[in-house]
Design an enzyme around this catalytic site. Structure first.
Site, PDB file in Angstrom:
ATOM      1  N   HIS A  76      -1.997  15.475  16.479  1.00  0.00           N
ATOM      2  CA  HIS A  76      -1.383  14.553  15.523  1.00  0.00           C
ATOM      3  C   HIS A  76      -1.294  13.159  16.123  1.00  0.00           C
ATOM      4  O   HIS A  76      -0.854  12.991  17.268  1.00  0.00           O
ATOM      5  CB  HIS A  76       0.026  15.040  15.157  1.00  0.00           C
ATOM      6  N   SER A  77      -1.761  12.162  15.385  1.00  0.00           N
ATOM      7  CA  SER A  77      -1.581  10.761  15.743  1.00  0.00           C
ATOM      8  C   SER A  77      -2.214  10.452  17.112  1.00  0.00           C
ATOM      9  O   SER A  77      -3.406  10.662  17.309  1.00  0.00           O
ATOM     10  CB  SER A  77      -0.082  10.437  15.715  1.00  0.00           C
ATOM     11  N   TYR A  78      -1.415   9.962  18.076  1.00  0.00           N
ATOM     12  CA  TYR A  78      -1.913   9.683  19.429  1.00  0.00           C
ATOM     13  C   TYR A  78      -2.636  10.877  20.035  1.00  0.00           C
ATOM     14  O   TYR A  78      -3.602  10.724  20.800  1.00  0.00           O
ATOM     15  CB  TYR A  78      -0.741   9.239  20.317  1.00  0.00           C
ATOM     16  N   HIS A 223       3.163   9.916   7.414  1.00  0.00           N
ATOM     17  CA  HIS A 223       2.501  10.265   8.668  1.00  0.00           C
ATOM     18  C   HIS A 223       2.922  11.628   9.228  1.00  0.00           C
ATOM     19  O   HIS A 223       2.091  12.411   9.662  1.00  0.00           O
ATOM     20  CB  HIS A 223       2.792   9.165   9.686  1.00  0.00           C
TER      21      HIS A 223
END
Length: 242
Positions: A76-78, A223
């Site tokens: 997820h994300s980073y 997000h």
């Protein structure tokens, strides 16, 4: 039975998967969801030396120590950078990469390359007395909320797990130089709810590195979809495993 390894993004810890992981387990699958170094039960290890390489090592060590194979590796994300570099080290153990509203790097790229707005966070940290650490992003007015979470109770729960993110994580380059990595299929899950200004998602190429058509799915939420739409997310993840 499939094996899912869920990797949280910056500022979060393993608890962010509390609503999604049980749904995958109820469907008969194994789920691993570690907190990366500096977060959750490893919060005491947070320091300026913690970087992307540290988090890649966290994931690779878990895969090897648990002797995991055919892993559905979700970032997820980073953590898109984390799972990319981890799969580069053990591609033979990874069945599928899932980029969950994630940064998707090319070889040698940093988080700043994948998401240029992160440079502003590094610059802001440099002006403080702790230039190596970046505090969590602030809550924004609706419809943005806190990482896309707008329910007040959920926001309060999320705040309880957030902690600072080391600058080094955003500055170290991802390593994707193993030719075998190109054969690992990928799925991109995009959260298409409201996003703050400056957050720009890279277009997904028409074809994956293995030459097959790219797989892109969407969730109509912010997000942190594992908090706001865990049922829908789990259904997409189950579909990935076939």
């Amino acid at each position: 039975m499939s094996t899912y390894l869920l990797v949280h993004g910056a500022w979060h810890d393993a608890r962010c998967w509390d609503r999604t992981a049980p749904l995958l387990e109820a469907a008969g699958h194994r789920v691993f969801r570690p907190s990366l170094t500096g977060y959750g039960d490893k919060a005491h290890l947070l320091g300026p030396e913690v970087g992307l390489d540290t988090h890649v090592e966290d994931v690779v060590r878990l895969i090897k120590d648990e002797d995991l194979t055919d892993v559905v590796l979700v970032g997820h994300s980073y953590a898109g950078l984390v799972i990319s570099s981890a799969a580069n080290e053990v591609p033979e153990r990874v069945a599928h990469l899932v980029y969950l509203d994630a940064m998707v790097p090319e070889h040698g790229e940093t988080a700043v390359d994948a998401q240029p707005v992160t440079q502003h966070l590094i610059d802001a940290a440099a002006a403080t007395d702790a230039p190596w650490r970046i505090p969590p992003l602030p809550e924004l007015p609706p419809p943005f909320g806190l990482f896309g979470v707008t329910d007040p109770a959920d926001q309060e729960w999320l705040r309880g797990m957030l902690s600072d993110h080391p600058v080094r994580c955003l500055q170290q380059p991802a390593c994707l130089d193993n030719p075998s990595l190109r054969q690992v299929p990928r799925t991109h899950i995009h959260c298409v709810g409201a996003a703050p200004e400056g957050i720009v998602r890279r277009p997904v190429p028409a074809f994956q590195p293995d030459g097959t058509p790219s797989q892109v799915r969407e969730l109509p939420t912010g997000h942190d979809c594992m908090i706001t739409m865990p049922v829908e997310l789990s259904e997409l993840l189950l579909d990935v495993a076939g």
